[in-house]
Design a protein around this motif. Structure first.
Motif, PDB file in Angstrom:
ATOM      1  N   HIS A  72       0.992  -1.156   0.072  1.00 37.89           N
ATOM      2  CA  HIS A  72      -0.032   0.099  -0.002  1.00 37.89           C
ATOM      3  C   HIS A  72       0.647   1.229  -0.116  1.00 37.89           C
ATOM      4  O   HIS A  72       0.414   2.386  -0.611  1.00 37.89           O
ATOM      5  N   LEU A  73       2.134   1.255   0.757  1.00 37.27           N
ATOM      6  CA  LEU A  73       3.195   2.355   0.549  1.00 37.27           C
ATOM      7  C   LEU A  73       3.178   2.816  -1.068  1.00 37.27           C
ATOM      8  O   LEU A  73       3.134   3.856  -1.446  1.00 37.27           O
ATOM      9  N   GLY A  74       3.195   1.769  -1.699  1.00 39.00           N
ATOM     10  CA  GLY A  74       3.499   1.873  -3.395  1.00 39.00           C
ATOM     11  C   GLY A  74       2.343   2.599  -4.054  1.00 39.00           C
ATOM     12  O   GLY A  74       2.582   3.083  -4.957  1.00 39.00           O
ATOM     13  N   HIS A  75       1.093   2.712  -3.179  1.00 37.19           N
ATOM     14  CA  HIS A  75       0.056   3.206  -3.903  1.00 37.19           C
ATOM     15  C   HIS A  75      -0.163   4.602  -3.181  1.00 37.19           C
ATOM     16  O   HIS A  75      -1.160   5.134  -3.160  1.00 37.19           O
ATOM     17  N   GLY A  76       0.894   5.172  -2.537  1.00 36.87           N
ATOM     18  CA  GLY A  76       0.632   6.261  -1.777  1.00 36.87           C
ATOM     19  C   GLY A  76       0.160   6.441  -0.501  1.00 36.87           C
ATOM     20  O   GLY A  76       0.174   7.464   0.232  1.00 36.87           O
ATOM     21  N   THR A  77      -0.111   5.217   0.394  1.00 38.09           N
ATOM     22  CA  THR A  77      -0.479   5.117   1.784  1.00 38.09           C
ATOM     23  C   THR A  77       0.715   5.102   2.457  1.00 38.09           C
ATOM     24  O   THR A  77       1.466   4.223   2.679  1.00 38.09           O
ATOM     25  N   THR A  78       1.042   6.400   3.128  1.00 39.20           N
ATOM     26  CA  THR A  78       2.244   6.430   3.968  1.00 39.20           C
ATOM     27  C   THR A  78       1.873   6.090   5.484  1.00 39.20           C
ATOM     28  O   THR A  78       2.640   5.954   6.183  1.00 39.20           O
ATOM     29  N   THR A  79       0.603   6.027   5.843  1.00 41.28           N
ATOM     30  CA  THR A  79       0.113   5.581   7.209  1.00 41.28           C
ATOM     31  C   THR A  79      -1.067   4.776   7.186  1.00 41.28           C
ATOM     32  O   THR A  79      -1.678   5.123   6.347  1.00 41.28           O
ATOM     33  N   LEU A  80      -1.037   3.688   7.753  1.00 39.65           N
ATOM     34  CA  LEU A  80      -2.353   2.834   7.631  1.00 39.65           C
ATOM     35  C   LEU A  80      -2.322   2.202   9.069  1.00 39.65           C
ATOM     36  O   LEU A  80      -1.498   2.064  10.048  1.00 39.65           O
ATOM     37  N   LEU A  81      -3.655   1.845   9.452  1.00 38.07           N
ATOM     38  CA  LEU A  81      -3.919   1.025  10.464  1.00 38.07           C
ATOM     39  C   LEU A  81      -4.039  -0.421   9.994  1.00 38.07           C
ATOM     40  O   LEU A  81      -4.730  -0.474   8.753  1.00 38.07           O
ATOM     41  N   ALA A  82      -3.395  -1.289  10.845  1.00 40.60           N
ATOM     42  CA  ALA A  82      -3.840  -2.704  10.221  1.00 40.60           C
ATOM     43  C   ALA A  82      -4.887  -3.456  10.922  1.00 40.60           C
ATOM     44  O   ALA A  82      -5.072  -3.676  12.239  1.00 40.60           O
ATOM     45  N   SER A  83      -6.076  -3.631  10.151  1.00 41.82           N
ATOM     46  CA  SER A  83      -7.248  -4.082  10.552  1.00 41.82           C
ATOM     47  C   SER A  83      -7.444  -5.476  10.366  1.00 41.82           C
ATOM     48  O   SER A  83      -7.234  -6.143   9.569  1.00 41.82           O
ATOM     49  N   LEU A  84      -7.888  -6.094  11.712  1.00 39.59           N
ATOM     50  CA  LEU A  84      -8.305  -7.460  11.792  1.00 39.59           C
ATOM     51  C   LEU A  84      -9.887  -7.470  11.685  1.00 39.59           C
ATOM     52  O   LEU A  84     -10.407  -6.373  11.896  1.00 39.59           O
ATOM     53  N   VAL A  85     -10.311  -8.707  11.434  1.00 43.22           N
ATOM     54  CA  VAL A  85     -11.564  -9.012  11.407  1.00 43.22           C
ATOM     55  C   VAL A  85     -11.935  -9.760  12.755  1.00 43.22           C
ATOM     56  O   VAL A  85     -11.351 -10.056  13.574  1.00 43.22           O
ATOM     57  N   SER A  86     -13.166 -10.085  13.053  1.00 40.44           N
ATOM     58  CA  SER A  86     -13.881 -10.871  14.145  1.00 40.44           C
ATOM     59  C   SER A  86     -13.045 -12.059  14.175  1.00 40.44           C
ATOM     60  O   SER A  86     -12.979 -12.859  13.306  1.00 40.44           O
TER      61      SER A  86
END
Length: 363
Positions: A72-86
């Motif tokens: 996702h950094l390669g697509h411009g996302t420099t900051t993200l939250l790692a989302s889990l599911v239930s």
């Protein structure tokens, strides 16, 4: 010192000129003639992301999480939250421990637990086998284990103990979000009054609007305390709905998210999400068992293009993709906008809004 030139999108508007970077931070913005029509935007901040590039955040595997963040950094996302599911609590606990190092390194900005305290009737692609009422003991343990890494949690406010859970999250400095809910309007407002400040992918996984019982959508969109996530992929939301919600909420209350899963950037095929088979065909991800939309194959640059194509001005779309989400997760004083003194987290786009370069901490 490094200099970039183009059309720079700042909180005050578009500036044609040069952007100077020094020591990994934005040093100055200087208006002037430019030889390129490229766009310079703040690096995207994605607060709802389950994976990408064939890698997932949902299993608690740190190596896979590192690869997903890099994609996702390669697509411009420099900051993200790692989302889990239930998930079972053991997995939630193990993932929290595994991701502490990535959080400390800045690979991720924290963890987002989307569930398991969600409504069965609006579970969407969440695994119904793992849904349950909120546990104060579980939440307290996760927050303690995370050592600051647990950044956000999505809860259905109508579940038994939900209001108390939201209050605990807020007291511990964790963002409480409302989503996957069949709540009434009043139950939704009770969750907001308890401290919830984010709507998890508004419209999706929620009781529909009815004029005699507005439900969660009207409650969330109509409350100035809440920022609303929108999955801008043309699949989760019609462009007219996207434009309506963004216009109603305003750029300061609207957050573009991907809700991406491991299949983002990959070919069609069968993938896994929270122990459930997902079939991806023509970029649409659906559960094999019932055809429910299961996350997305979206990237934030594509979300920005979708928003602009729907009629949202680029300066507002940039705010929705970076500034507002950064502010909502408590990072607005370090990233999310092109302002002198903030980190030089930037995405450079072609005139057609395709990524040509990314800078994270100026690099």
């Amino acid at each position: 010192m490094t200099k970039l030139s183009g059309r720079i999108v700042t909180p005050e508007g578009i500036v044609s000129g040069s952007l100077r970077i020094d020591g990994g931070r934005i040093a100055a913005i200087e208006p002037g003639p430019v030889e390129t029509e490229q766009w310079i935007l703040p690096g995207f901040v994605d607060i709802h992301n389950h994976g990408g590039g064939g890698h997932t955040f949902t299993t608690g595997d740190a190596a896979a999480a590192r690869q997903a963040a890099a994609f996702h950094l390669g697509h411009g996302t420099t900051t993200l939250l790692a989302s889990l599911v239930s998930s079972p609590f053991d997995l939630m606990r193990d993932a929290t421990v595994a991701y502490r190092e990535l959080f400390a390194e800045g690979v991720i900005a924290g963890i987002h637990f989307e569930g398991p305290y969600l409504a069965e009737l609006r579970c969407g692609a969440q695994n119904p086998a793992f849904l349950r009422d909120p546990s104060i003991a579980e939440i307290a343990e996760l927050v303690k284990l995370g050592e600051g890494a647990v950044r956000m949690m999505t809860i259905a406010p109508e579940r038994t103990g939900a209001v108390e859970a939201i209050r605990l999250l807020v007291a511990e400095g964790v963002v409480a979000a409302i989503g996957h809910t069949d709540a009434t309007y009043d139950q939704t407002l009770a969750g907001i009054d308890a401290g919830a400040t984010v709507a998890t992918h508004l419209f999706n996984g929620m009781r529909p609007v009815h004029h005699r019982e507005p439900g969660p959508i009207i409650g969330l969109l109509g409350d100035q305390r809440v920022a609303c996530e929108l999955v801008a992929d043309g699949i989760h939301l019609h462009d007219g709905t996207l434009l309506f919600a963004a216009t109603t909420g305003g750029a300061d209350r609207t957050v573009l998210v991907t809700d991406a899963m491991s299949a983002a950037g990959m070919s069609d095929g069968t993938y896994d999400l929270g122990g459930q088979a997902v079939i991806v065909a023509d970029r649409v991800a659906r559960l094999a068992r019932d055809g429910s939309i299961a996350g997305s194959t979206l990237t934030m640059d594509a979300a920005l293009r979708q928003a602009v194509g729907a009629g949202i001005p680029i300066e507002q779309a940039a705010r929705m993709a970076a500034t507002t989400p950064a502010e909502r997760i408590g990072l607005g004083d370090s990233t999310g906008a092109i302002v002198p003194g903030l980190r030089a987290d930037l995405v450079i786009l072609s005139p057609e809004l395709h990524v040509t370069g990314v800078r994270r901490n100026g690099t």
